[in-house]
Design a protein around this motif. Structure first.
Motif, PDB file in Angstrom:
ATOM      1  N   PRO A  14       0.832  -1.206   0.000  1.00 48.41           N
ATOM      2  CA  PRO A  14       0.000   0.000   0.000  1.00 48.41           C
ATOM      3  C   PRO A  14       0.871   1.262   0.000  1.00 48.41           C
ATOM      4  N   ILE A  15       0.448   2.256  -0.735  1.00 42.02           N
ATOM      5  CA  ILE A  15       1.184   3.516  -0.763  1.00 42.02           C
ATOM      6  C   ILE A  15       0.710   4.416   0.371  1.00 42.02           C
ATOM      7  N   TYR A  16      -0.607   4.514   0.571  1.00 38.25           N
ATOM      8  CA  TYR A  16      -1.164   5.365   1.626  1.00 38.25           C
ATOM      9  C   TYR A  16      -1.875   4.488   2.640  1.00 38.25           C
ATOM     10  N   ILE A  17      -1.590   4.737   3.914  1.00 34.70           N
ATOM     11  CA  ILE A  17      -2.096   3.852   4.960  1.00 34.70           C
ATOM     12  C   ILE A  17      -2.801   4.662   6.046  1.00 34.70           C
ATOM     13  N   GLY A  18      -3.941   4.155   6.510  1.00 37.93           N
ATOM     14  CA  GLY A  18      -4.601   4.636   7.702  1.00 37.93           C
ATOM     15  C   GLY A  18      -5.393   5.918   7.560  1.00 37.93           C
ATOM     16  N   LEU A  19      -5.901   6.376   8.691  1.00 38.28           N
ATOM     17  CA  LEU A  19      -6.750   7.558   8.767  1.00 38.28           C
ATOM     18  C   LEU A  19      -6.083   8.781   8.156  1.00 38.28           C
ATOM     19  N   CYS A  20      -4.800   8.970   8.411  1.00 37.00           N
ATOM     20  CA  CYS A  20      -4.085  10.140   7.897  1.00 37.00           C
ATOM     21  C   CYS A  20      -3.542   9.918   6.496  1.00 37.00           C
ATOM     22  N   GLN A  21      -3.757   8.725   5.952  1.00 40.41           N
ATOM     23  CA  GLN A  21      -3.286   8.412   4.605  1.00 40.41           C
ATOM     24  C   GLN A  21      -1.817   8.771   4.435  1.00 40.41           C
ATOM     25  N   SER A  25       6.243   5.502   1.917  1.00 37.23           N
ATOM     26  CA  SER A  25       7.605   5.939   1.583  1.00 37.23           C
ATOM     27  C   SER A  25       8.206   6.853   2.655  1.00 37.23           C
ATOM     28  N   HIS A  26       7.378   7.381   3.570  1.00 41.83           N
ATOM     29  CA  HIS A  26       7.881   8.233   4.654  1.00 41.83           C
ATOM     30  C   HIS A  26       8.473   7.419   5.808  1.00 41.83           C
ATOM     31  N   MET A  27       8.159   6.134   5.871  1.00 42.18           N
ATOM     32  CA  MET A  27       8.557   5.339   7.026  1.00 42.18           C
ATOM     33  C   MET A  27      10.063   5.246   7.272  1.00 42.18           C
ATOM     34  N   PRO A  28      10.911   5.142   6.253  1.00 41.60           N
ATOM     35  CA  PRO A  28      12.347   5.060   6.563  1.00 41.60           C
ATOM     36  C   PRO A  28      12.865   6.258   7.350  1.00 41.60           C
ATOM     37  N   SER A  29      12.305   7.443   7.129  1.00 40.42           N
ATOM     38  CA  SER A  29      12.757   8.606   7.896  1.00 40.42           C
ATOM     39  C   SER A  29      11.899   8.849   9.137  1.00 40.42           C
ATOM     40  N   LEU A  30      10.584   8.628   9.042  1.00 40.31           N
ATOM     41  CA  LEU A  30       9.710   8.913  10.182  1.00 40.31           C
ATOM     42  C   LEU A  30       9.817   7.877  11.290  1.00 40.31           C
ATOM     43  N   GLY A  31      10.011   6.630  10.919  1.00 34.65           N
ATOM     44  CA  GLY A  31      10.096   5.574  11.928  1.00 34.65           C
ATOM     45  C   GLY A  31      11.104   5.900  13.012  1.00 34.65           C
ATOM     46  N   PRO A  32      12.373   6.089  12.648  1.00 34.68           N
ATOM     47  CA  PRO A  32      13.379   6.405  13.668  1.00 34.68           C
ATOM     48  C   PRO A  32      13.170   7.780  14.320  1.00 34.68           C
ATOM     49  N   THR A  33      12.739   8.766  13.541  1.00 34.69           N
ATOM     50  CA  THR A  33      12.548  10.118  14.067  1.00 34.69           C
ATOM     51  C   THR A  33      11.464  10.160  15.136  1.00 34.69           C
ATOM     52  N   LEU A  34      10.342   9.477  14.872  1.00 32.65           N
ATOM     53  CA  LEU A  34       9.186   9.538  15.772  1.00 32.65           C
ATOM     54  C   LEU A  34       9.058   8.315  16.677  1.00 32.65           C
ATOM     55  N   GLY A  35       9.888   7.310  16.457  1.00 32.20           N
ATOM     56  CA  GLY A  35       9.793   6.088  17.258  1.00 32.20           C
ATOM     57  C   GLY A  35       8.551   5.278  16.935  1.00 32.20           C
ATOM     58  N   ILE A  36       8.142   5.296  15.678  1.00 32.06           N
ATOM     59  CA  ILE A  36       6.969   4.529  15.261  1.00 32.06           C
ATOM     60  C   ILE A  36       7.405   3.418  14.311  1.00 32.06           C
ATOM     61  N   SER A  37       6.557   2.381  14.203  1.00 31.89           N
ATOM     62  CA  SER A  37       6.952   1.256  13.360  1.00 31.89           C
ATOM     63  C   SER A  37       5.814   0.683  12.528  1.00 31.89           C
ATOM     64  N   ASN A  38       4.571   1.098  12.791  1.00 32.39           N
ATOM     65  CA  ASN A  38       3.444   0.450  12.127  1.00 32.39           C
ATOM     66  C   ASN A  38       2.377   1.475  11.763  1.00 32.39           C
ATOM     67  N   LEU A  39       2.321   1.855  10.498  1.00 38.78           N
ATOM     68  CA  LEU A  39       1.317   2.848  10.082  1.00 38.78           C
ATOM     69  C   LEU A  39      -0.104   2.323  10.157  1.00 38.78           C
ATOM     70  N   PHE A  40      -0.282   1.016  10.327  1.00 35.39           N
ATOM     71  CA  PHE A  40      -1.625   0.468  10.518  1.00 35.39           C
ATOM     72  C   PHE A  40      -2.098   0.669  11.954  1.00 35.39           C
ATOM     73  N   PRO A  42      -3.262   2.921  14.844  1.00 36.31           N
ATOM     74  CA  PRO A  42      -3.838   4.274  14.843  1.00 36.31           C
ATOM     75  C   PRO A  42      -2.944   5.328  15.495  1.00 36.31           C
ATOM     76  N   TYR A  43      -2.280   4.993  16.593  1.00 34.78           N
ATOM     77  CA  TYR A  43      -1.407   5.960  17.263  1.00 34.78           C
ATOM     78  C   TYR A  43      -0.234   6.337  16.356  1.00 34.78           C
ATOM     79  N   ASP A  44       0.422   5.344  15.795  1.00 32.85           N
ATOM     80  CA  ASP A  44       1.554   5.611  14.910  1.00 32.85           C
ATOM     81  C   ASP A  44       1.114   6.417  13.691  1.00 32.85           C
ATOM     82  N   ASN A  45      -0.052   6.085  13.135  1.00 30.27           N
ATOM     83  CA  ASN A  45      -0.538   6.772  11.950  1.00 30.27           C
ATOM     84  C   ASN A  45      -0.853   8.234  12.247  1.00 30.27           C
ATOM     85  N   MET A  46      -1.537   8.492  13.354  1.00 32.21           N
ATOM     86  CA  MET A  46      -1.867   9.871  13.720  1.00 32.21           C
ATOM     87  C   MET A  46      -0.604  10.657  14.077  1.00 32.21           C
ATOM     88  N   THR A  47       0.351  10.012  14.735  1.00 26.63           N
ATOM     89  CA  THR A  47       1.611  10.667  15.066  1.00 26.63           C
ATOM     90  C   THR A  47       2.336  11.090  13.796  1.00 26.63           C
TER      91      THR A  47
END
Length: 93
Positions: A14-21, A25-40, A42-47
């Motif tokens: 999937p290209i766009y995931i979750g409520l915030c769509q 492709s943002h995960m390689p940079s956002l994951g480590p920056t925000l400490g998130i790992s799963n765009l599915f 809801p907390y990680d997606n909204m963050t």
């Protein structure tokens, strides 16, 4: 209904995931920056969505410019801004 777009039928990512769509492709940079790992999740997606929108607003100098960069078209931007104005007028923001 929610639509999930894919890069190709072969990899079916999937290209766009979750409520915030959020674009995957943002995960390689956002994951480590925000400490998130799963765009599915809801907390990680909204963050991720809140972080990206804040970044786009800051870089574009306006809410309208931020929404445009986030991926919204003209009618979507107008809807968001009019809803925001209504909330402000009614003491909601």
């Amino acid at each position: 209904t929610t639509e999930i777009y894919t890069l190709s039928l072969h990899d079916a990512l999937p290209i766009y995931i979750g409520l915030c769509q959020v674009a995957i492709s943002h995960m390689p940079s956002l994951g480590p920056t925000l400490g998130i790992s799963n765009l599915f999740d809801p907390y990680d997606n909204m963050t991720a969505g809140a972080y990206l929108l804040s970044y786009y607003i800051s870089n574009n100098g306006s809410v309208e410019g931020g929404l445009r960069s986030y991926g919204g078209g003209g009618s979507y931007i107008n809807l968001v801004l009019s809803t925001r104005e209504r909330l402000i007028a009614n003491g909601g923001l």
